[in-house]
Design a protein around this motif. Sequence first.
Motif, PDB file in Angstrom:
ATOM      1  N   THR A  70       0.832  -1.209   0.000  1.00  0.00           N
ATOM      2  CA  THR A  70       0.000   0.000   0.000  1.00  0.00           C
ATOM      3  C   THR A  70       0.865   1.257   0.000  1.00  0.00           C
ATOM      4  O   THR A  70       0.585   2.225  -0.728  1.00  0.00           O
ATOM      5  N   LYS A  71       1.934   1.239   0.778  1.00  0.00           N
ATOM      6  CA  LYS A  71       2.854   2.376   0.801  1.00  0.00           C
ATOM      7  C   LYS A  71       3.479   2.597  -0.568  1.00  0.00           C
ATOM      8  O   LYS A  71       3.492   3.726  -1.092  1.00  0.00           O
ATOM      9  N   ARG A  72       3.993   1.520  -1.178  1.00  0.00           N
ATOM     10  CA  ARG A  72       4.665   1.659  -2.471  1.00  0.00           C
ATOM     11  C   ARG A  72       3.683   2.037  -3.575  1.00  0.00           C
ATOM     12  O   ARG A  72       4.017   2.804  -4.484  1.00  0.00           O
ATOM     13  N   TYR A  73       2.470   1.506  -3.499  1.00  0.00           N
ATOM     14  CA  TYR A  73       1.427   1.862  -4.475  1.00  0.00           C
ATOM     15  C   TYR A  73       1.147   3.367  -4.416  1.00  0.00           C
ATOM     16  O   TYR A  73       1.109   4.044  -5.452  1.00  0.00           O
ATOM     17  N   ASN A  74       0.973   3.878  -3.211  1.00  0.00           N
ATOM     18  CA  ASN A  74       0.671   5.309  -3.052  1.00  0.00           C
ATOM     19  C   ASN A  74       1.844   6.176  -3.488  1.00  0.00           C
ATOM     20  O   ASN A  74       1.650   7.264  -4.059  1.00  0.00           O
ATOM     21  N   LYS A 131       3.822   9.776  -8.010  1.00  0.00           N
ATOM     22  CA  LYS A 131       4.757  10.053  -9.107  1.00  0.00           C
ATOM     23  C   LYS A 131       4.095   9.930 -10.473  1.00  0.00           C
ATOM     24  O   LYS A 131       4.769  10.010 -11.498  1.00  0.00           O
ATOM     25  N   GLY A 132       2.781   9.721 -10.483  1.00  0.00           N
ATOM     26  CA  GLY A 132       2.045   9.669 -11.748  1.00  0.00           C
ATOM     27  C   GLY A 132       2.056   8.316 -12.430  1.00  0.00           C
ATOM     28  O   GLY A 132       1.809   8.234 -13.635  1.00  0.00           O
ATOM     29  N   ASN A 167       8.260   1.516 -19.316  1.00  0.00           N
ATOM     30  CA  ASN A 167       8.951   0.633 -18.380  1.00  0.00           C
ATOM     31  C   ASN A 167      10.198   1.302 -17.799  1.00  0.00           C
ATOM     32  O   ASN A 167      10.530   1.112 -16.623  1.00  0.00           O
ATOM     33  N   LYS A 168      10.887   2.084 -18.623  1.00  0.00           N
ATOM     34  CA  LYS A 168      12.060   2.820 -18.149  1.00  0.00           C
ATOM     35  C   LYS A 168      11.673   3.824 -17.076  1.00  0.00           C
ATOM     36  O   LYS A 168      12.351   3.951 -16.041  1.00  0.00           O
ATOM     37  N   ILE A 169      10.565   4.523 -17.299  1.00  0.00           N
ATOM     38  CA  ILE A 169      10.075   5.490 -16.306  1.00  0.00           C
ATOM     39  C   ILE A 169       9.718   4.774 -15.006  1.00  0.00           C
ATOM     40  O   ILE A 169      10.043   5.252 -13.907  1.00  0.00           O
ATOM     41  N   LEU A 170       9.063   3.620 -15.124  1.00  0.00           N
ATOM     42  CA  LEU A 170       8.682   2.847 -13.934  1.00  0.00           C
ATOM     43  C   LEU A 170       9.920   2.462 -13.114  1.00  0.00           C
ATOM     44  O   LEU A 170       9.966   2.680 -11.896  1.00  0.00           O
ATOM     45  N   ILE A 171      10.915   1.892 -13.767  1.00  0.00           N
ATOM     46  CA  ILE A 171      12.108   1.442 -13.064  1.00  0.00           C
ATOM     47  C   ILE A 171      12.859   2.614 -12.423  1.00  0.00           C
ATOM     48  O   ILE A 171      13.284   2.546 -11.255  1.00  0.00           O
ATOM     49  N   GLU A 172      13.004   3.707 -13.161  1.00  0.00           N
ATOM     50  CA  GLU A 172      13.679   4.881 -12.604  1.00  0.00           C
ATOM     51  C   GLU A 172      12.951   5.413 -11.396  1.00  0.00           C
ATOM     52  O   GLU A 172      13.568   5.828 -10.401  1.00  0.00           O
ATOM     53  N   THR A 173      11.612   5.386 -11.450  1.00  0.00           N
ATOM     54  CA  THR A 173      10.810   5.872 -10.322  1.00  0.00           C
ATOM     55  C   THR A 173      10.936   4.942  -9.130  1.00  0.00           C
ATOM     56  O   THR A 173      11.076   5.396  -7.981  1.00  0.00           O
TER      57      THR A 173
END
Length: 344
Positions: free
Chosen positions: A298-302, A307-308, A334-340
């Motif tokens: 839940t923490k990581r989801y939020n 971060k959009g 996917n690159k944006i996801l990993i960087e975030t």
Amino acid sequence: MNVLDLIRPSIKALKPYSSARDEFQGATDDMVFLDANENPFENGVNRYPDPKQGNVKTLLSKIKGIPVENILLGNGSDEVLDLIYRAFCEPNVDNIITLPPTYGMYSVLANINAVDIRKVQLTSDFQPNVNEILKIGDRNSKLLLLCSPNNPTGNSFSEESIEKLLREFKGAVVIDEAYIDFSNNPSWLIRLNEFPNLVVTQTLSKAYGMAGIRLGICYASKEIIAVLNNIKPPYNVNELTQQRAINQLENEEQTQNQIQTILEEREVLVSELKTISFVSKIYPSDANFILAKVDDATKRYNELIGKGIVIRNRTSQPGCENCLRFTVGTPDENKILIETLKSI
């Protein structure tokens, strides 16, 4: 097994509605149609669509190697599943068996149709508990719902387990193959003729990139398909959906190229997720998504929402505590996801 013995008596006795397009077939361009009370002024969609979706089914038949008489189309897989429930399950009498964690609409459709739900949780490695399934079923257990590859876990069920269930379960076995195009395992379509109680559902929403047109597919014996055709709405798949489906099915090379890219990106995501400090486990996937266990879902989801980035928190599902589900996106996404993920 005579699978028609499983059909509700009222459905077997039903006289289906006959639409104008059912009663007359073999149209030519020079014919005058004054039979269906349509607006006569041509705009591309002023006429009712083909109620049998013949052109779409012909293409699917060629691609999948399944005769047209074994194919039913619906307004998304949800309509296909709803028709199956209505054909097989007597309200307030019969029951279905589901294997959580799994697709939530199986239970929703059971509640809508006043059908009891019996649940047998998947094993720790997300496989069917075959003995418990066969034990919990009774003469009123009309449907067994198997999602393989499974949502939200991503894995495929073992061939041995499914075959045993097909041979010994006394009702119809519905295998939901929404994600089969991303798996190395063969579709159960190749064994459709072997099991009279086998029903396979697929969709154009995933690998074919057509979620917006809502087209679900059912493959089963011609006897089951005939029953489902009798109870479906006469024009359940609209003309625009049929046209877009035909265009996409005729471009199989593009679809296969996109599938290959998704598979390659899935491996990239798996590799990168292993480097994230708060990811403790990554589950094997035969789908276009990855289930991963984290320290606090839940923490990581939020944090990702902040971060959009929108993913799916599956921590409330049985066996999926603190799990997040990541859909495989484009290489850039996917690159944006990993960087975030690395930044948080």
